[in-house]
Design a protein around this motif. Structure first.
Motif, PDB file in Angstrom:
ATOM      1  N   ASN A  11      44.615  44.721  -2.718  1.00  0.00           N
ATOM      2  CA  ASN A  11      43.215  44.285  -2.673  1.00  0.00           C
ATOM      3  C   ASN A  11      42.693  44.185  -1.240  1.00  0.00           C
ATOM      4  O   ASN A  11      41.547  44.544  -0.958  1.00  0.00           O
ATOM      5  N   LEU A  12      43.529  43.686  -0.343  1.00  0.00           N
ATOM      6  CA  LEU A  12      43.159  43.583   1.068  1.00  0.00           C
ATOM      7  C   LEU A  12      42.895  44.974   1.662  1.00  0.00           C
ATOM      8  O   LEU A  12      41.901  45.178   2.375  1.00  0.00           O
ATOM      9  N   LEU A  13      43.772  45.927   1.344  1.00  0.00           N
ATOM     10  CA  LEU A  13      43.601  47.289   1.859  1.00  0.00           C
ATOM     11  C   LEU A  13      42.334  47.944   1.313  1.00  0.00           C
ATOM     12  O   LEU A  13      41.612  48.626   2.051  1.00  0.00           O
ATOM     13  N   ILE A  14      42.060  47.744   0.037  1.00  0.00           N
ATOM     14  CA  ILE A  14      40.834  48.300  -0.567  1.00  0.00           C
ATOM     15  C   ILE A  14      39.603  47.703   0.104  1.00  0.00           C
ATOM     16  O   ILE A  14      38.656  48.421   0.463  1.00  0.00           O
ATOM     17  N   LYS A  15      39.618  46.398   0.300  1.00  0.00           N
ATOM     18  CA  LYS A  15      38.491  45.737   0.962  1.00  0.00           C
ATOM     19  C   LYS A  15      38.305  46.305   2.370  1.00  0.00           C
ATOM     20  O   LYS A  15      37.185  46.578   2.806  1.00  0.00           O
ATOM     21  N   GLN A  16      39.416  46.497   3.063  1.00  0.00           N
ATOM     22  CA  GLN A  16      39.374  46.999   4.435  1.00  0.00           C
ATOM     23  C   GLN A  16      38.793  48.413   4.498  1.00  0.00           C
ATOM     24  O   GLN A  16      37.983  48.719   5.365  1.00  0.00           O
ATOM     25  N   ILE A  17      39.193  49.265   3.578  1.00  0.00           N
ATOM     26  CA  ILE A  17      38.745  50.660   3.628  1.00  0.00           C
ATOM     27  C   ILE A  17      37.234  50.774   3.389  1.00  0.00           C
ATOM     28  O   ILE A  17      36.587  51.672   3.912  1.00  0.00           O
ATOM     29  N   PHE A  18      36.682  49.842   2.633  1.00  0.00           N
ATOM     30  CA  PHE A  18      35.242  49.905   2.345  1.00  0.00           C
ATOM     31  C   PHE A  18      34.379  49.080   3.298  1.00  0.00           C
ATOM     32  O   PHE A  18      33.219  49.407   3.500  1.00  0.00           O
ATOM     33  N   HIS A  19      34.946  48.026   3.882  1.00  0.00           N
ATOM     34  CA  HIS A  19      34.091  47.095   4.613  1.00  0.00           C
ATOM     35  C   HIS A  19      34.397  46.921   6.092  1.00  0.00           C
ATOM     36  O   HIS A  19      33.586  46.330   6.801  1.00  0.00           O
ATOM     37  N   ASP A  20      35.534  47.406   6.562  1.00  0.00           N
ATOM     38  CA  ASP A  20      35.862  47.200   7.971  1.00  0.00           C
ATOM     39  C   ASP A  20      34.975  48.073   8.849  1.00  0.00           C
ATOM     40  O   ASP A  20      34.729  49.232   8.543  1.00  0.00           O
ATOM     41  N   LYS A  21      34.499  47.516   9.933  1.00  0.00           N
ATOM     42  CA  LYS A  21      33.621  48.256  10.854  1.00  0.00           C
ATOM     43  C   LYS A  21      34.401  49.241  11.724  1.00  0.00           C
ATOM     44  O   LYS A  21      33.877  50.266  12.128  1.00  0.00           O
ATOM     45  N   SER A  23      36.876  52.112  12.558  1.00  0.00           N
ATOM     46  CA  SER A  23      37.422  53.275  11.854  1.00  0.00           C
ATOM     47  C   SER A  23      38.946  53.312  11.900  1.00  0.00           C
ATOM     48  O   SER A  23      39.583  53.770  10.948  1.00  0.00           O
ATOM     49  N   ASP A  24      39.544  52.812  12.980  1.00  0.00           N
ATOM     50  CA  ASP A  24      41.010  52.784  13.073  1.00  0.00           C
ATOM     51  C   ASP A  24      41.617  51.938  11.956  1.00  0.00           C
ATOM     52  O   ASP A  24      42.640  52.301  11.374  1.00  0.00           O
ATOM     53  N   LYS A  25      40.985  50.830  11.664  1.00  0.00           N
ATOM     54  CA  LYS A  25      41.500  49.948  10.609  1.00  0.00           C
ATOM     55  C   LYS A  25      41.292  50.561   9.229  1.00  0.00           C
ATOM     56  O   LYS A  25      42.141  50.422   8.351  1.00  0.00           O
ATOM     57  N   ARG A  26      40.154  51.255   9.041  1.00  0.00           N
ATOM     58  CA  ARG A  26      39.924  51.930   7.757  1.00  0.00           C
ATOM     59  C   ARG A  26      40.949  53.049   7.561  1.00  0.00           C
ATOM     60  O   ARG A  26      41.492  53.225   6.471  1.00  0.00           O
ATOM     61  N   ALA A  27      41.229  53.788   8.637  1.00  0.00           N
ATOM     62  CA  ALA A  27      42.208  54.879   8.562  1.00  0.00           C
ATOM     63  C   ALA A  27      43.594  54.327   8.235  1.00  0.00           C
ATOM     64  O   ALA A  27      44.318  54.892   7.405  1.00  0.00           O
ATOM     65  N   ASP A  53      32.272  58.841   6.836  1.00  0.00           N
ATOM     66  CA  ASP A  53      31.768  59.795   7.825  1.00  0.00           C
ATOM     67  C   ASP A  53      32.771  60.094   8.935  1.00  0.00           C
ATOM     68  O   ASP A  53      32.724  61.157   9.538  1.00  0.00           O
ATOM     69  N   ASP A  54      33.656  59.155   9.224  1.00  0.00           N
ATOM     70  CA  ASP A  54      34.600  59.326  10.326  1.00  0.00           C
ATOM     71  C   ASP A  54      35.673  60.367   9.960  1.00  0.00           C
ATOM     72  O   ASP A  54      36.343  60.234   8.941  1.00  0.00           O
ATOM     73  N   PRO A  55      35.830  61.412  10.785  1.00  0.00           N
ATOM     74  CA  PRO A  55      36.771  62.489  10.451  1.00  0.00           C
ATOM     75  C   PRO A  55      38.226  62.034  10.339  1.00  0.00           C
ATOM     76  O   PRO A  55      38.959  62.535   9.484  1.00  0.00           O
ATOM     77  N   ILE A  56      38.647  61.094  11.150  1.00  0.00           N
ATOM     78  CA  ILE A  56      40.041  60.625  11.084  1.00  0.00           C
ATOM     79  C   ILE A  56      40.277  59.857   9.784  1.00  0.00           C
ATOM     80  O   ILE A  56      41.305  60.042   9.123  1.00  0.00           O
ATOM     81  N   VAL A  57      39.318  59.040   9.399  1.00  0.00           N
ATOM     82  CA  VAL A  57      39.451  58.272   8.158  1.00  0.00           C
ATOM     83  C   VAL A  57      39.464  59.232   6.965  1.00  0.00           C
ATOM     84  O   VAL A  57      40.269  59.070   6.039  1.00  0.00           O
ATOM     85  N   ILE A  58      38.613  60.245   6.995  1.00  0.00           N
ATOM     86  CA  ILE A  58      38.583  61.240   5.918  1.00  0.00           C
ATOM     87  C   ILE A  58      39.957  61.895   5.783  1.00  0.00           C
ATOM     88  O   ILE A  58      40.498  62.025   4.675  1.00  0.00           O
ATOM     89  N   ASN A  59      40.536  62.296   6.906  1.00  0.00           N
ATOM     90  CA  ASN A  59      41.865  62.927   6.863  1.00  0.00           C
ATOM     91  C   ASN A  59      42.915  61.982   6.287  1.00  0.00           C
ATOM     92  O   ASN A  59      43.782  62.396   5.517  1.00  0.00           O
ATOM     93  N   ARG A  60      42.861  60.712   6.658  1.00  0.00           N
ATOM     94  CA  ARG A  60      43.840  59.736   6.152  1.00  0.00           C
ATOM     95  C   ARG A  60      43.665  59.489   4.652  1.00  0.00           C
ATOM     96  O   ARG A  60      44.633  59.293   3.926  1.00  0.00           O
ATOM     97  N   ILE A  61      42.418  59.494   4.190  1.00  0.00           N
ATOM     98  CA  ILE A  61      42.164  59.319   2.754  1.00  0.00           C
ATOM     99  C   ILE A  61      42.739  60.511   1.986  1.00  0.00           C
ATOM    100  O   ILE A  61      43.398  60.342   0.957  1.00  0.00           O
ATOM    101  N   ILE A  62      42.502  61.708   2.491  1.00  0.00           N
ATOM    102  CA  ILE A  62      43.027  62.915   1.844  1.00  0.00           C
ATOM    103  C   ILE A  62      44.554  62.867   1.807  1.00  0.00           C
ATOM    104  O   ILE A  62      45.180  63.160   0.779  1.00  0.00           O
ATOM    105  N   GLU A  63      45.141  62.467   2.923  1.00  0.00           N
ATOM    106  CA  GLU A  63      46.594  62.358   2.999  1.00  0.00           C
ATOM    107  C   GLU A  63      47.109  61.315   1.992  1.00  0.00           C
ATOM    108  O   GLU A  63      48.106  61.548   1.297  1.00  0.00           O
ATOM    109  N   ALA A  64      46.436  60.187   1.896  1.00  0.00           N
ATOM    110  CA  ALA A  64      46.838  59.123   0.968  1.00  0.00           C
ATOM    111  C   ALA A  64      46.756  59.609  -0.478  1.00  0.00           C
ATOM    112  O   ALA A  64      47.660  59.351  -1.281  1.00  0.00           O
ATOM    113  N   LEU A  65      45.691  60.309  -0.805  1.00  0.00           N
ATOM    114  CA  LEU A  65      45.551  60.836  -2.168  1.00  0.00           C
ATOM    115  C   LEU A  65      46.683  61.804  -2.500  1.00  0.00           C
ATOM    116  O   LEU A  65      47.181  61.828  -3.625  1.00  0.00           O
TER     117      LEU A  65
END
Length: 163
Positions: A11-21, A23-27, A53-65
């Motif tokens: 739950n903490l990680l989900i909250k972080q990915i959507f609400h953290d300002k 980008s390093d923390k979202r990634a 929108d952040d390219p690094i976060v997008i890459n990390r999401i794709i990798e996680a999936l």
């Protein structure tokens, strides 16, 4: 770690990915969700992938999936691949394409073959090898299928799956 601690962490990680300002923390949150390999994260990560929108976060999401290996992510990931394919050759984000192909290879969903097939003709050796590896994993007899069907159809048409 017991299930309550895992659930709290999730739950903490989900909250972080959507609400953290930051980008390093979202990634990092996306990366950690991938390591958890919890199927509950798939739809939420797909939603985050659409809005991020952040390219690094997008890459990390794709990798996680890809690490989660759930077919529900296939269509959202292939949408990102199609976006890259539509760009002029010089603007293609090769690193993102690598993450996408590797993730789709882990997921092993045949619906991804049509998009991946674009790179079977790639002049870039790394992308060509990744595409071939993806085909070897997802559809091991793909070479024979292409030989047989090539006379009448393009590679994309051969592996097109009806929706």
């Amino acid at each position: 770690m017991n299930w309550q601690a895992k659930n709290t962490n999730f739950n903490l990680l989900i909250k972080q990915i959507f609400h953290d300002k930051e980008s390093d923390k979202r990634a990092e949150a996306a990366r950690q969700l991938g390591f958890l390999q919890d199927g509950r994260a798939v739809n939420l990560l797909c939603r985050a992938l659409k809005s991020e929108d952040d390219p690094i976060v997008i890459n990390r999401i794709i990798e996680a999936l890809g690490r989660i290996e759930d077919g529900r992510a296939t269509l959202r990931i292939t949408e990102k691949l199609e976006e890259e394919i539509k760009k002029p050759e010089i603007e293609i984000n090769k690193l993102r394409v690598i993450f996408i192909i590797e993730s789709l290879t882990r997921i092993k969903d045949r619906r991804a073959l049509e998009s991946i097939s674009y790179f079977l003709n790639s002049p870039d050796e790394k992308l060509l090898q990744l595409a071939e590896k993806a085909f070897d994993v997802i559809k091991p007899n793909w070479r024979q299928i292409i030989e047989k069907e090539r006379k009448q159809k393009s590679i994309q048409d051969i592996f097109k799956t009806p929706i």
